[in-house]
Design an enzyme around this catalytic site. Structure first.
Site, mmCIF file in Angstrom:
data_model
loop_
_atom_site.group_PDB
_atom_site.id
_atom_site.type_symbol
_atom_site.label_atom_id
_atom_site.label_comp_id
_atom_site.label_asym_id
_atom_site.label_seq_id
_atom_site.Cartn_x
_atom_site.Cartn_y
_atom_site.Cartn_z
ATOM 1 N N GLY A 130 10.777 -36.732 -3.170
ATOM 2 C CA GLY A 130 10.643 -37.748 -3.468
ATOM 3 C C GLY A 130 9.428 -38.568 -3.052
ATOM 4 O O GLY A 130 8.307 -38.017 -2.339
ATOM 5 N N PRO A 131 9.267 -39.910 -3.389
ATOM 6 C CA PRO A 131 7.922 -40.412 -3.241
ATOM 7 C C PRO A 131 7.544 -40.563 -1.816
ATOM 8 O O PRO A 131 6.534 -40.658 -1.473
ATOM 9 C CB PRO A 131 8.185 -41.797 -3.820
ATOM 10 C CG PRO A 131 9.126 -41.585 -4.907
ATOM 11 C CD PRO A 131 10.144 -40.534 -4.306
ATOM 12 N N GLU A 134 0.585 -0.995 0.141
ATOM 13 C CA GLU A 134 0.035 -0.147 -0.001
ATOM 14 C C GLU A 134 0.835 1.327 -0.012
ATOM 15 O O GLU A 134 0.605 2.232 -0.826
ATOM 16 C CB GLU A 134 -1.064 0.031 1.283
ATOM 17 C CG GLU A 134 -2.142 -1.185 1.398
ATOM 18 C CD GLU A 134 -1.389 -2.366 2.106
ATOM 19 O OE1 GLU A 134 -2.131 -2.815 2.713
ATOM 20 O OE2 GLU A 134 -0.171 -2.673 1.871
ATOM 21 N N ARG A 145 18.416 -21.824 -10.786
ATOM 22 C CA ARG A 145 19.405 -21.654 -11.946
ATOM 23 C C ARG A 145 18.819 -21.237 -13.113
ATOM 24 O O ARG A 145 18.829 -21.820 -14.058
ATOM 25 C CB ARG A 145 20.095 -22.885 -11.993
ATOM 26 C CG ARG A 145 21.024 -23.445 -10.775
ATOM 27 C CD ARG A 145 21.775 -24.623 -11.030
ATOM 28 N NE ARG A 145 20.710 -25.695 -11.665
ATOM 29 C CZ ARG A 145 20.350 -26.421 -10.727
ATOM 30 N NH1 ARG A 145 20.208 -26.271 -9.632
ATOM 31 N NH2 ARG A 145 19.346 -27.675 -11.033
#
Length: 377
Positions: free
Chosen positions: A310-311, A62, A219
């Protein structure tokens, strides 16, 4: 029946608020611990000032927009994606700045749930004779501010889970001796870099570090200055001292979240190299408790986390209801042999459950596809 002028005003409010929300998103990943807010000032249908929360969270949107508009702000309409603050912090309240600028009307997307504000900003404006319309673009603004909202209401940041899978649903080959899979191409990988830049922290499990030794940095040309906190979930403190994360800790911060019983010797060795280590309780399965780990990040001012863990970590986040957004990058090639599923059956079923998640986007990125899901709030 509403007067024609009222209808035009409502349509204009929606249009200008959509612009303010789009402008606010530019600040995602750089304003924590403050929310990324967008603000535009309009007179006679023309934008005369605009502002977004600046890097580090100050100054607020603002005050930037008011400075941009100058004296022309007097008598104008101000659009802001989150209720203007009403408390004295590092700087004075934005509500006071709006009154002082002579703004005639304020259109606000959502009330700020922060207990220091929570309706007081709107009340200050109304008490000063300013017309206030709240709730315009509320759903989109709520999503854009979700990290801030969850941090102040639930004590955790919002979490985006990103997973890559082959065309037949695998994240990696079954054998640890297989070479790392390059699942997606340049367009998808560049999108992930942008996602990293829009989050305060990148979180992975230690298995990802042991398997891939990633840098977890941004990157892309123009975004090199982005420095999300690099977070490793590492129950037993197995992070190698020779990993690239440890080697680059002076350039980009690293936080390891370990279990309470983790080796003191490993902790001392990591801390001696500049790595921050926090220890938290374990869950019922003997892993770092994800809810507590996210609470640690919130206490550090983190509002948005990108999990590339990851899983295993992905399934935990979905099953615990902690994955607020899920992005699946699907490559064009099949693995064609035994592999590690990107998501287990339970997590995939929950992701496909319309009572839990909405499938909001499906786009082609070069030869790959990106599917994006949002947790129903």
């Amino acid at each position: 029946m509403s007067a024609p002028g009222s209808f035009v005003k409502v349509v204009s409010d929606e249009r200008f608020m959509a612009a303010a929300i789009a402008f606010a998103r530019r600040g995602l990943g750089v304003t924590s611990p403050n929310p990324a807010v967008g603000c535009i000032i309009v007179r006679d249908g023309q934008i005369i000032g605009r502002g977004a929360t600046q890097p580090g969270g100050r100054p607020h949107a603002e005050t930037v927009a008011i400075a941009d508009a100058g004296e022309a702000a007097r008598g104008a309409t101000l659009y802001v994606t989150l209720e203007p603050c009403s408390h004295h912090g590092v700087t004075g309240p934005c509500a006071h700045a709006i009154v002082k600028a002579g703004i005639a009307r304020v259109v606000s997307a959502i009330e700020d749930p922060d207990v220091r504000v929570a309706g007081r900003g709107h009340a200050m404006l109304r008490d000063a004779g300013i017309e206030v319309r709240a709730g315009v673009g509320a759903q989109a603004a709520y999503r854009a501010n979700l990290g801030h909202i969850l941090r102040v209401t639930q004590g955790r940041p919002m979490v985006t889970l990103k997973l890559a899978e082959t065309a037949d649903g695998f994240a990696a080959a079954a054998s640890p001796h297989d070479a790392r899979l390059m699942i997606t191409g340049l367009a998808a990988n560049n999108r992930v870099q942008i996602m990293r830049a829009m989050h305060d922290a990148i979180m992975v499990g230690v298995g990802t570090i042991l398997g891939d030794d990633p840098l977890l940095t941004v990157r892309l040309p123009g975004l090199e200055a982005s420095a999300p906190l690099r977070v490793v979930l590492d129950t037993h403190l197995r992070l190698p001292l020779r990993s690239r994360l440890v080697a680059t800790v002076a350039e980009r911060p690293v936080l390891v979240i370990a279990g309470e019983g983790a080796s003191l010797e490993a902790r001392v060795a990591l801390e001696a190299r500049g790595v921050a280590v926090e220890r938290v309780p374990l869950d019922a399965h003997g892993h770092v408790d994800l809810a507590v780990a996210l609470g640690v990040l919130a206490q550090r001012g983190v509002t948005r986390v990108l999990s590339e863990g990851g899983p295993h970590v992905g399934a935990q986040l979905i099953e615990a209801g902690l994955a607020d957004e899920v992005v699946l990058m699907r490559g064009e090639k099949m693995l064609g042999r035994e592999g590690l599923p990107a998501l287990d059956d339970l997590a995939r079923a929950r992701l496909s459950d319309p009572s839990r998640y909405s499938h909001v986007e499906d786009v082609q990125l070069g030869a790959d596809r990106m599917a994006r899901y949002e947790r129903n709030l």
